[in-house]
Every structure is written in C-alpha cells, then in structure tokens.
Write a protein that holds these residues in place. Structure first.
Motif, PDB file in Angstrom:
ATOM      1  N   UNK A 178       0.826  -1.207   0.000  1.00  0.00           N
ATOM      2  CA  UNK A 178       0.000   0.000   0.000  1.00  0.00           C
ATOM      3  C   UNK A 178       0.858   1.253   0.000  1.00  0.00           C
ATOM      4  N   UNK A 179       0.272   2.332  -0.520  1.00  0.00           N
ATOM      5  CA  UNK A 179       0.935   3.638  -0.517  1.00  0.00           C
ATOM      6  C   UNK A 179       0.132   4.604   0.339  1.00  0.00           C
ATOM      7  N   UNK A 180       0.842   5.529   0.990  1.00  0.00           N
ATOM      8  CA  UNK A 180       0.213   6.541   1.826  1.00  0.00           C
ATOM      9  C   UNK A 180       0.798   7.903   1.479  1.00  0.00           C
ATOM     10  N   UNK A 181      -0.027   8.933   1.426  1.00  0.00           N
ATOM     11  CA  UNK A 181       0.466  10.290   1.256  1.00  0.00           C
ATOM     12  C   UNK A 181       0.691  10.692  -0.190  1.00  0.00           C
ATOM     13  N   UNK A 182       1.454  11.782  -0.349  1.00  0.00           N
ATOM     14  CA  UNK A 182       1.663  12.405  -1.657  1.00  0.00           C
ATOM     15  C   UNK A 182       3.021  12.055  -2.262  1.00  0.00           C
ATOM     16  N   UNK A 183       3.040  11.900  -3.581  1.00  0.00           N
ATOM     17  CA  UNK A 183       4.286  11.768  -4.330  1.00  0.00           C
ATOM     18  C   UNK A 183       4.841  13.141  -4.681  1.00  0.00           C
TER      19      UNK A 183
END
Length: 250
Positions: free
Chosen positions: A60-65
């Motif tokens: 999973x990914x969290x937050x902004x790139x």
C-alpha cells in the motif's frame, strides 16, 4: 526516530501474527500502525510492502508523491534510495571477487596506487566501515562541490588526503567515503561505469525494470519527490549532485 518506532511496531505485530488466518485479517491493523506516522494524506508519504514466503501479503501507498502537483502516491512510484545503494555496491564487489578480478583482502593501493595509507586499508575495511578514512559528508568543504558533476576519481581525490579518524580495523564507524572508493574500484576493475555494471549484472538479471541510476535530468516516470520538514512546513529537498556519491532510484 519515529520511523524506527514504526518499523519496530510492524515487526512485533508480524512476529506474533504469522499464521494464514491471522494474516488474512491483519490489513486494518497494519494500516493503523503505519498511519501513526503517515496519517496525513496531504503530506509526503511512503510505500509499504510485506511478503511471506515470496508472496506479497501487503502492499500500500500513503500520502503524496508530489506536494506541488498534488499527486497521490501509488505502490508503483519510484523513490531515491540514498544509502540503501551501498548494498548494491557491496554485491558488485563480491561479484567481481567471484569472477577472480579482486579479493576483499586486497589493499586499496593495488587499485589506487597513490591512496594514502592504501597499503593498510583493505577492501574489507571499506565494506565493513572500519577503514578510518574521513567521511566526506562530515567535511565543511562539501558545500563547494555539492552541486558539481564529479567523476569518481575526482570524488576520491576530494577526501583521500584528509587525516584519518582511526587506524584501519580499529573500530566501526559508518562511512560514506568508503563506498565511494568501492564504487571507483568497481569501475577500475570491471572496465565499465558503475551505472552500467549495476544495470547489467543486477538490475537486468533480477528483472528490476523500474530501477535506475539516479539522475535529476533523466525523465523517470512516476518519480516521487523528496522533502524536508521545517518549522514552517515542508520544503523541497536539498539539491546534491548524484555524481557526488553513487546513488540509484528504485
């Protein structure tokens, strides 16, 4: 410190929750642990993956790139990995040893003739952070070259005549300079650039098609951007030339 606590929490949870039945229901618990540090979806984030027996059980990914473009992270984004590059450098050295092109007990002077005290500093000392040579990241003059394009030989020349911190093998002290020297030795011994050697012998063979030698000029799709957190909020990362030390994006 916060990231260390997060990793410790994840490790302890997994240690005591490793049966298939437990793993099938653990996603919300893992989410809650990660969100203690990455709970704000409008801040820079991270990607987390957990595997069991070679199979992904959490990704999973969290937050902004990108804060400026307001782009959300996904697990496929590409990050600069910084000092994690050292494992690729170490593996490359051991590959060259397997090929009979060097030995980790060799002195540095066998490859860099004029290296100060190079008869007593071995490749093994460099690999294990026990060489005692000056870490260039602690030198006040680093700012004078931070944005310059530096060849490996120029980088080695930048710090090699600095006084050593201790005799080779005397103790352990994490050292970035040692891995710059190792990167230069890889080029001298293999006859290829560090970038080409790593790509051909590690990335290509391992199927790492989204791993690259870092570059600010190269267009790298789905690149995640770096930030520093200050009292007034987040600012863009400090610009340092990737040629100053061998880095990849992954």
């Amino acid at each position: 410190m916060h990231i260390k606590k997060l990793i410790t929490g994840l490790a302890l949870f997994l240690l005591f929750n490793t049966t298939d039945a437990q793993i099938n229901g653990f996603e919300k618990k893992i989410d809650s642990i990660i969100q203690t540090e990455f709970g704000n979806h409008d801040e820079p984030g991270g990607v987390f993956m957990i595997t069991k027996n070679g199979k992904n059980i959490y990704r999973k990914a969290f937050g902004k790139a990108s804060l400026e473009l307001n782009v959300n992270l996904t697990p496929d984004f590409v990050f600069q990995i910084g000092s994690m590059t050292k494992q690729f450098t170490a593996i490359a050295i051991l590959m060259l040893e397997q090929q009979g092109k060097l030995n980790v007990s060799d002195p540095v002077s066998r490859y860099i003739k004029d290296y100060p005290d190079g008869d007593h500093i071995t490749i093994h000392h460099l690999l294990t952070h026990t060489s005692g040579i000056k870490d260039f990241t602690k030198m006040k003059s680093l700012s004078s070259i931070a944005q310059k394009e530096m060849k490996p030989e120029e980088m080695v020349n930048f710090f090699k005549r600095e006084p050593v911190d201790f005799a080779p093998g005397e103790k352990f002290d994490y050292n970035n300079s040692g891995y710059v020297v190792l990167g230069y030795i890889i080029e001298l011994v293999s006859g290829a650039s560090y970038e080409d050697f790593i790509k051909k012998n590690i990335f290509d063979k391992a199927g790492m098609s989204h791993s690259y030698y870092a570059s600010d000029r190269k267009v790298i799709r789905q690149r995640a951007y770096g930030y520093h957190k200050k009292e007034q909020g987040f600012v863009n990362k400090t610009a340092i030339s990737f040629s100053v030390h061998f880095l990849q994006a992954h």
